[in-house]
Design a protein around this motif. Structure first.
Motif, PDB file in Angstrom:
ATOM      1  N   PHE A  94       0.847  -1.190   0.000  1.00 20.86           N
ATOM      2  CA  PHE A  94       0.000   0.000   0.000  1.00 20.86           C
ATOM      3  C   PHE A  94       0.889   1.249   0.000  1.00 20.86           C
ATOM      4  CE2 PHE A  94      -3.864  -2.217   1.416  1.00 20.86           C
ATOM      5  CZ  PHE A  94      -3.340  -3.326   2.077  1.00 20.86           C
ATOM      6  N   CYS A  95       0.364   2.334  -0.542  1.00 21.45           N
ATOM      7  CA  CYS A  95       1.019   3.618  -0.321  1.00 21.45           C
ATOM      8  C   CYS A  95       0.111   4.483   0.549  1.00 21.45           C
ATOM      9  CB  CYS A  95       1.353   4.321  -1.631  1.00 21.45           C
ATOM     10  SG  CYS A  95      -0.065   4.851  -2.590  1.00 21.45           S
ATOM     11  N   ASN A  96       0.721   5.434   1.240  1.00 20.15           N
ATOM     12  CA  ASN A  96      -0.010   6.333   2.137  1.00 20.15           C
ATOM     13  C   ASN A  96       0.955   7.422   2.571  1.00 20.15           C
ATOM     14  OD1 ASN A  96      -1.845   7.315   4.348  1.00 20.15           O
ATOM     15  ND2 ASN A  96      -2.930   5.441   3.833  1.00 20.15           N
ATOM     16  N   GLY A  97       0.572   8.225   3.530  1.00 21.77           N
ATOM     17  CA  GLY A  97       1.461   9.256   4.038  1.00 21.77           C
ATOM     18  C   GLY A  97       2.727   8.655   4.629  1.00 21.77           C
ATOM     19  N   GLY A  98       3.853   9.350   4.444  1.00 23.04           N
ATOM     20  CA  GLY A  98       5.118   8.810   4.901  1.00 23.04           C
ATOM     21  C   GLY A  98       5.439   9.123   6.356  1.00 23.04           C
ATOM     22  N   LEU A  99       4.917  10.207   6.873  1.00 27.04           N
ATOM     23  CA  LEU A  99       5.152  10.554   8.278  1.00 27.04           C
ATOM     24  C   LEU A  99       4.015  10.058   9.161  1.00 27.04           C
ATOM     25  CD1 LEU A  99       6.573  14.174   7.969  1.00 27.04           C
ATOM     26  CD2 LEU A  99       7.810  12.014   8.222  1.00 27.04           C
ATOM     27  N   GLN A 100       2.809  10.198   8.677  1.00 33.99           N
ATOM     28  CA  GLN A 100       1.624   9.708   9.383  1.00 33.99           C
ATOM     29  C   GLN A 100       0.617   9.280   8.336  1.00 33.99           C
ATOM     30  OE1 GLN A 100       0.016  12.407  12.259  1.00 33.99           O
ATOM     31  NE2 GLN A 100      -1.769  11.142  12.717  1.00 33.99           N
ATOM     32  N   ALA A 101       0.096   8.077   8.492  1.00 38.18           N
ATOM     33  CA  ALA A 101      -0.842   7.565   7.499  1.00 38.18           C
ATOM     34  C   ALA A 101      -2.185   8.280   7.606  1.00 38.18           C
ATOM     35  CB  ALA A 101      -1.032   6.062   7.684  1.00 38.18           C
ATOM     36  N   TYR A 102      -2.780   8.510   6.452  1.00 40.88           N
ATOM     37  CA  TYR A 102      -4.141   9.020   6.411  1.00 40.88           C
ATOM     38  C   TYR A 102      -5.109   7.909   6.808  1.00 40.88           C
ATOM     39  CZ  TYR A 102      -2.184  12.926   3.724  1.00 40.88           C
ATOM     40  OH  TYR A 102      -1.468  14.022   3.312  1.00 40.88           O
ATOM     41  N   ASP A 103      -6.325   8.293   7.145  1.00 39.58           N
ATOM     42  CA  ASP A 103      -7.322   7.295   7.539  1.00 39.58           C
ATOM     43  C   ASP A 103      -7.732   6.401   6.374  1.00 39.58           C
ATOM     44  OD1 ASP A 103      -9.049   9.540   9.843  1.00 39.58           O
ATOM     45  OD2 ASP A 103      -7.324   8.209  10.130  1.00 39.58           O
ATOM     46  N   SER A 104      -7.728   6.945   5.158  1.00 37.23           N
ATOM     47  CA  SER A 104      -8.179   6.162   4.011  1.00 37.23           C
ATOM     48  C   SER A 104      -7.003   5.424   3.384  1.00 37.23           C
ATOM     49  CB  SER A 104      -8.846   7.071   2.975  1.00 37.23           C
ATOM     50  OG  SER A 104      -7.945   8.048   2.507  1.00 37.23           O
ATOM     51  N   TRP A 105      -7.255   4.194   2.975  1.00 33.29           N
ATOM     52  CA  TRP A 105      -6.264   3.343   2.332  1.00 33.29           C
ATOM     53  C   TRP A 105      -6.792   2.860   0.994  1.00 33.29           C
ATOM     54  CZ3 TRP A 105      -1.427   2.098   4.419  1.00 33.29           C
ATOM     55  CH2 TRP A 105      -1.214   2.544   5.725  1.00 33.29           C
ATOM     56  N   GLY A 106      -5.888   2.635   0.069  1.00 31.91           N
ATOM     57  CA  GLY A 106      -6.259   2.031  -1.195  1.00 31.91           C
ATOM     58  C   GLY A 106      -6.467   0.538  -1.045  1.00 31.91           C
ATOM     59  N   GLN A 107      -6.698  -0.114  -2.187  1.00 34.58           N
ATOM     60  CA  GLN A 107      -6.938  -1.556  -2.151  1.00 34.58           C
ATOM     61  C   GLN A 107      -5.635  -2.346  -2.047  1.00 34.58           C
ATOM     62  OE1 GLN A 107      -6.784   0.197  -4.869  1.00 34.58           O
ATOM     63  NE2 GLN A 107      -5.520  -1.001  -6.274  1.00 34.58           N
ATOM     64  N   GLY A 108      -4.530  -1.680  -2.307  1.00 35.66           N
ATOM     65  CA  GLY A 108      -3.236  -2.349  -2.276  1.00 35.66           C
ATOM     66  C   GLY A 108      -2.998  -3.165  -3.531  1.00 35.66           C
ATOM     67  N   THR A 109      -1.775  -3.672  -3.644  1.00 33.36           N
ATOM     68  CA  THR A 109      -1.419  -4.530  -4.764  1.00 33.36           C
ATOM     69  C   THR A 109      -0.636  -5.716  -4.221  1.00 33.36           C
ATOM     70  OG1 THR A 109      -0.437  -4.580  -6.986  1.00 33.36           O
ATOM     71  CG2 THR A 109       0.693  -3.213  -5.341  1.00 33.36           C
ATOM     72  N   GLN A 110      -1.020  -6.908  -4.634  1.00 37.92           N
ATOM     73  CA  GLN A 110      -0.427  -8.139  -4.093  1.00 37.92           C
ATOM     74  C   GLN A 110       0.901  -8.436  -4.774  1.00 37.92           C
ATOM     75  OE1 GLN A 110      -1.633 -10.528  -1.649  1.00 37.92           O
ATOM     76  NE2 GLN A 110       0.468 -11.288  -1.922  1.00 37.92           N
ATOM     77  N   VAL A 111       1.912  -8.677  -3.966  1.00 35.67           N
ATOM     78  CA  VAL A 111       3.209  -9.136  -4.450  1.00 35.67           C
ATOM     79  C   VAL A 111       3.461 -10.518  -3.863  1.00 35.67           C
ATOM     80  CG1 VAL A 111       5.699  -8.754  -4.362  1.00 35.67           C
ATOM     81  CG2 VAL A 111       4.144  -6.820  -4.719  1.00 35.67           C
ATOM     82  N   THR A 112       3.701 -11.473  -4.746  1.00 42.92           N
ATOM     83  CA  THR A 112       3.983 -12.836  -4.319  1.00 42.92           C
ATOM     84  C   THR A 112       5.321 -13.264  -4.907  1.00 42.92           C
ATOM     85  OG1 THR A 112       1.615 -13.370  -4.259  1.00 42.92           O
ATOM     86  CG2 THR A 112       3.157 -15.213  -4.274  1.00 42.92           C
ATOM     87  N   VAL A 113       6.241 -13.647  -4.031  1.00 38.97           N
ATOM     88  CA  VAL A 113       7.566 -14.088  -4.465  1.00 38.97           C
ATOM     89  C   VAL A 113       7.671 -15.582  -4.179  1.00 38.97           C
ATOM     90  CG1 VAL A 113      10.045 -13.720  -4.306  1.00 38.97           C
ATOM     91  CG2 VAL A 113       8.462 -11.825  -3.872  1.00 38.97           C
ATOM     92  N   SER A 114       7.703 -16.348  -5.236  1.00 37.51           N
ATOM     93  CA  SER A 114       7.693 -17.797  -5.083  1.00 37.51           C
ATOM     94  C   SER A 114       8.272 -18.460  -6.316  1.00 37.51           C
ATOM     95  CB  SER A 114       6.255 -18.287  -4.870  1.00 37.51           C
ATOM     96  OG  SER A 114       6.201 -19.696  -4.836  1.00 37.51           O
ATOM     97  N   ALA A 115       8.938 -19.580  -6.087  1.00 37.07           N
ATOM     98  CA  ALA A 115       9.469 -20.354  -7.202  1.00 37.07           C
ATOM     99  C   ALA A 115       8.380 -21.237  -7.791  1.00 37.07           C
ATOM    100  CB  ALA A 115      10.643 -21.197  -6.730  1.00 37.07           C
TER     101      ALA A 115
END
Length: 115
Positions: A94-115
């Motif tokens: 997820f991205c958000n504020g760098g010093l303090q997160a805002y109340d609202s969040w995005g849906q995020g993006t899934q990262v999967t590291v696997s062989a």
């Protein structure tokens, strides 16, 4: 209201790379610190990288030397370049504020590291 829209995640093999993007709206983009967070299953959300208005960056020890955060003020977009990915990097990012997160969040993006 601030909004975050993340993209760029996927399935990658260990050692591979991904570049995440986050479009930010509802704030004066070049006036805010921004950060990338991640949340793995069963774990708390953690801040992994942040960038100031002027481009100064800092990283969690777990990603230092492998991840690079950057921003494009003209496009209101913050990026996370992830190299040398490890299975333990698997999480929703997820991205958000760098010093303090805002109340609202995005849906995020899934990262999967696997062989």
């Amino acid at each position: 209201q601030v909004q975050f829209v993340e993209s760029g995640g996927g399935l990658v093999q260990p050692g591979g790379s991904l570049r995440l993007s986050c479009v930010v709206s509802g704030v004066i983009f070049n006036g805010v610190h921004l950060g990338w967070y991640r949340q793995a299953p069963g774990k708390q959300r953690e801040l992994v990288a942040k960038i100031s208005q002027g481009g100064r960056t800092s990283y969690a020890d777990s990603v230092k030397g492998r991840f690079t955060i950057s921003r494009d003020n003209a496009e209101s977009t913050v990026y996370l370049q992830m190299n040398s990915l490890k299975p333990e990097d698997t999480a929703v990012y997820f991205c958000n504020g760098g010093l303090q997160a805002y109340d609202s969040w995005g849906q995020g993006t899934q990262v999967t590291v696997s062989a």
